[in-house]
Design a protein around this motif. Structure first.
Motif, PDB file in Angstrom:
ATOM      1  N   MET A   2       0.899  -1.096   0.172  1.00  0.00           N
ATOM      2  CA  MET A   2       0.046  -0.136  -0.175  1.00  0.00           C
ATOM      3  C   MET A   2       0.985   1.110  -0.047  1.00  0.00           C
ATOM      4  SD  MET A   2      -3.248   0.826   2.591  1.00  0.00           S
ATOM      5  CE  MET A   2      -4.120  -0.395   2.050  1.00  0.00           C
ATOM      6  N   SER A   3       0.571   2.035  -0.943  1.00  0.00           N
ATOM      7  CA  SER A   3       1.376   3.276  -0.826  1.00  0.00           C
ATOM      8  C   SER A   3       1.098   4.265   0.195  1.00  0.00           C
ATOM      9  CB  SER A   3       1.156   4.048  -2.374  1.00  0.00           C
ATOM     10  OG  SER A   3       0.081   4.642  -2.516  1.00  0.00           O
ATOM     11  N   GLU A   4       1.973   5.302   0.241  1.00  0.00           N
ATOM     12  CA  GLU A   4       1.519   6.479   1.214  1.00  0.00           C
ATOM     13  C   GLU A   4       0.548   7.019   1.002  1.00  0.00           C
ATOM     14  OE1 GLU A   4       4.161  10.016   3.363  1.00  0.00           O
ATOM     15  OE2 GLU A   4       4.925   9.132   1.345  1.00  0.00           O
ATOM     16  N   GLY A   5       0.244   7.445  -0.392  1.00  0.00           N
ATOM     17  CA  GLY A   5      -0.976   7.901  -0.617  1.00  0.00           C
ATOM     18  C   GLY A   5      -2.351   7.230  -0.031  1.00  0.00           C
ATOM     19  N   GLU A   6      -2.365   5.739  -0.115  1.00  0.00           N
ATOM     20  CA  GLU A   6      -3.408   5.134  -0.143  1.00  0.00           C
ATOM     21  C   GLU A   6      -3.658   4.691   1.735  1.00  0.00           C
ATOM     22  OE1 GLU A   6      -3.276   2.101  -3.734  1.00  0.00           O
ATOM     23  OE2 GLU A   6      -1.768   1.432  -2.030  1.00  0.00           O
ATOM     24  N   THR A   7      -2.658   4.967   2.460  1.00  0.00           N
ATOM     25  CA  THR A   7      -2.785   4.839   3.872  1.00  0.00           C
ATOM     26  C   THR A   7      -3.305   6.155   4.401  1.00  0.00           C
ATOM     27  OG1 THR A   7      -0.453   5.572   4.225  1.00  0.00           O
ATOM     28  CG2 THR A   7      -0.706   3.079   4.159  1.00  0.00           C
ATOM     29  N   ARG A   8      -4.373   5.909   5.108  1.00  0.00           N
ATOM     30  CA  ARG A   8      -4.950   7.047   5.677  1.00  0.00           C
ATOM     31  C   ARG A   8      -4.293   7.463   6.997  1.00  0.00           C
ATOM     32  NH1 ARG A   8     -10.834   8.405   5.313  1.00  0.00           N
ATOM     33  NH2 ARG A   8      -9.735  10.188   6.114  1.00  0.00           N
ATOM     34  N   ALA A   9      -4.008   6.521   7.782  1.00  0.00           N
ATOM     35  CA  ALA A   9      -3.273   6.866   9.237  1.00  0.00           C
ATOM     36  C   ALA A   9      -2.000   6.281   9.547  1.00  0.00           C
ATOM     37  CB  ALA A   9      -4.356   6.905  10.218  1.00  0.00           C
ATOM     38  N   GLY A  10      -1.856   5.221   8.911  1.00  0.00           N
ATOM     39  CA  GLY A  10      -0.668   4.363   9.380  1.00  0.00           C
ATOM     40  C   GLY A  10      -0.595   4.070  10.634  1.00  0.00           C
ATOM     41  N   ARG A  11       0.481   4.435  11.287  1.00  0.00           N
ATOM     42  CA  ARG A  11       0.541   3.725  12.867  1.00  0.00           C
ATOM     43  C   ARG A  11      -0.876   4.008  13.601  1.00  0.00           C
ATOM     44  NH1 ARG A  11       4.544   8.305  13.342  1.00  0.00           N
ATOM     45  NH2 ARG A  11       3.561   9.874  14.124  1.00  0.00           N
ATOM     46  N   SER A  19       0.184  11.921  -4.301  1.00  0.00           N
ATOM     47  CA  SER A  19       0.245  10.678  -4.307  1.00  0.00           C
ATOM     48  C   SER A  19       1.274  10.324  -3.048  1.00  0.00           C
ATOM     49  CB  SER A  19       0.963   9.956  -5.364  1.00  0.00           C
ATOM     50  OG  SER A  19       2.268  10.600  -5.616  1.00  0.00           O
ATOM     51  N   LYS A  20       1.997  11.248  -2.371  1.00  0.00           N
ATOM     52  CA  LYS A  20       2.798  11.072  -0.897  1.00  0.00           C
ATOM     53  C   LYS A  20       2.508  12.276  -0.197  1.00  0.00           C
ATOM     54  CE  LYS A  20       6.233   8.397  -3.534  1.00  0.00           C
ATOM     55  NZ  LYS A  20       7.676   8.207  -3.686  1.00  0.00           N
ATOM     56  N   PRO A  21       1.542  12.162   0.402  1.00  0.00           N
ATOM     57  CA  PRO A  21       0.962  13.464   1.216  1.00  0.00           C
ATOM     58  C   PRO A  21       1.687  13.963   2.227  1.00  0.00           C
ATOM     59  CG  PRO A  21      -0.613  11.737   1.712  1.00  0.00           C
ATOM     60  CD  PRO A  21       0.426  11.450   0.484  1.00  0.00           C
ATOM     61  N   ARG A  29       5.083  13.082   2.618  1.00  0.00           N
ATOM     62  CA  ARG A  29       6.465  13.558   2.084  1.00  0.00           C
ATOM     63  C   ARG A  29       6.345  15.028   1.750  1.00  0.00           C
ATOM     64  NH1 ARG A  29       9.641  11.056  -2.816  1.00  0.00           N
ATOM     65  NH2 ARG A  29      11.233  12.678  -3.028  1.00  0.00           N
ATOM     66  N   THR A  30       5.397  15.163   1.001  1.00  0.00           N
ATOM     67  CA  THR A  30       4.956  16.589   0.442  1.00  0.00           C
ATOM     68  C   THR A  30       4.611  17.589   1.543  1.00  0.00           C
ATOM     69  OG1 THR A  30       4.107  15.638  -1.743  1.00  0.00           O
ATOM     70  CG2 THR A  30       3.501  17.980  -1.285  1.00  0.00           C
ATOM     71  N   PHE A  31       3.968  17.318   2.428  1.00  0.00           N
ATOM     72  CA  PHE A  31       3.553  17.871   3.600  1.00  0.00           C
ATOM     73  C   PHE A  31       5.079  18.361   4.215  1.00  0.00           C
ATOM     74  CE2 PHE A  31       2.538  18.522   8.463  1.00  0.00           C
ATOM     75  CZ  PHE A  31       1.799  19.773   7.867  1.00  0.00           C
ATOM     76  N   ARG A  32       5.795  17.549   4.782  1.00  0.00           N
ATOM     77  CA  ARG A  32       7.079  17.737   5.375  1.00  0.00           C
ATOM     78  C   ARG A  32       7.728  18.827   4.510  1.00  0.00           C
ATOM     79  NH1 ARG A  32       6.977  12.224   6.372  1.00  0.00           N
ATOM     80  NH2 ARG A  32       8.324  11.687   4.616  1.00  0.00           N
ATOM     81  N   ARG A  33       7.933  18.640   3.235  1.00  0.00           N
ATOM     82  CA  ARG A  33       8.523  19.778   2.312  1.00  0.00           C
ATOM     83  C   ARG A  33       8.098  20.995   2.410  1.00  0.00           C
ATOM     84  NH1 ARG A  33      10.049  16.100  -2.859  1.00  0.00           N
ATOM     85  NH2 ARG A  33      12.033  14.965  -1.785  1.00  0.00           N
ATOM     86  N   VAL A  34       6.480  20.986   2.528  1.00  0.00           N
ATOM     87  CA  VAL A  34       5.878  22.432   2.408  1.00  0.00           C
ATOM     88  C   VAL A  34       6.119  23.051   3.911  1.00  0.00           C
ATOM     89  CG1 VAL A  34       3.496  23.399   2.632  1.00  0.00           C
ATOM     90  CG2 VAL A  34       4.164  21.613   0.743  1.00  0.00           C
ATOM     91  N   ALA A  35       6.054  22.303   4.910  1.00  0.00           N
ATOM     92  CA  ALA A  35       6.000  22.727   6.088  1.00  0.00           C
ATOM     93  C   ALA A  35       7.407  23.329   6.362  1.00  0.00           C
ATOM     94  CB  ALA A  35       6.064  21.527   7.113  1.00  0.00           C
ATOM     95  N   GLY A  36       8.619  22.891   5.854  1.00  0.00           N
ATOM     96  CA  GLY A  36       9.571  23.413   5.900  1.00  0.00           C
ATOM     97  C   GLY A  36      10.064  24.492   5.178  1.00  0.00           C
ATOM     98  N   LEU A  75       0.647  15.336  12.374  1.00  0.00           N
ATOM     99  CA  LEU A  75      -0.430  15.290  11.433  1.00  0.00           C
ATOM    100  C   LEU A  75      -0.496  14.342  10.619  1.00  0.00           C
ATOM    101  CD1 LEU A  75      -0.914  19.056  10.852  1.00  0.00           C
ATOM    102  CD2 LEU A  75      -2.332  17.328  12.052  1.00  0.00           C
ATOM    103  N   PRO A  76       0.510  13.741  10.081  1.00  0.00           N
ATOM    104  CA  PRO A  76       0.570  12.721   8.909  1.00  0.00           C
ATOM    105  C   PRO A  76       0.069  11.457   9.393  1.00  0.00           C
ATOM    106  CG  PRO A  76       2.642  13.767   8.639  1.00  0.00           C
ATOM    107  CD  PRO A  76       2.018  14.418   9.960  1.00  0.00           C
TER     108      PRO A  76
END
Length: 140
Positions: free
Chosen positions: A1-10, A81-83, A85-92, A135-136
């Motif tokens: 399952m890709s990162e984009g498909e997992t809603r909440a992971g852990r 597709s990789k929220p 990862r994208t969020f970490r970049r935007v946040a930085g 958040l992620p």
């Protein structure tokens, strides 16, 4: 399952599976961290009379930052597709830009000190760290 498909992971299958709950936790963490930083800064007299270093604006703006970050992450979950990862970049990037108004205070507020502005910048880092960590909901 890709990162984009997992809603909440852990957090899958728990109350933390919901973004609003994780946003609320991030807000509590950000406010608690920033109030602790504020108490320490005021105890050593970093910038007496510098109005941004007071609990009401610190708490309000910490929550406002988390709400904004939560909305951005919600949007990225639907568009990327990789929220995470994208969020970490935007946040930085947003974190770096968020320092500019703090630096401007040195020129427009007579009570501002370099140490006081550095404390404000550290508070931005606290909010960003809470948001990126909580958040992620997916493992890094």
């Amino acid at each position: 399952m890709s990162e984009g498909e997992t809603r909440a992971g852990r957090f899958a299958g728990t109350a933390l599976d919901r973004l609003p709950v994780r946003g609320a936790l991030a807000a509590v963490a950000a406010v608690a961290g920033n109030v602790a930083l504020l108490v320490a800064a005021n105890a050593i007299g970093v910038a007496p009379g510098f109005r941004p270093l007071a609990v009401p604006p610190v708490a309000f703006l910490s929550v406002a930052g988390v709400v904004g970050a939560t909305v951005v992450y919600w949007f990225l979950r639907r568009r990327s597709s990789k929220p995470a990862r994208t969020f970490r970049r935007v946040a930085g990037g947003v974190l770096v830009v968020s320092f500019l108004p703090d630096v401007a205070l040195l020129f427009v507020d007579e009570a501002a000190t370099v140490a006081g502005v550095v404390v404000l910048m550290a508070m931005h880092v606290v909010v960003a760290a809470a948001c990126v960590a909580l958040l992620p909901g997916e493992p890094r």
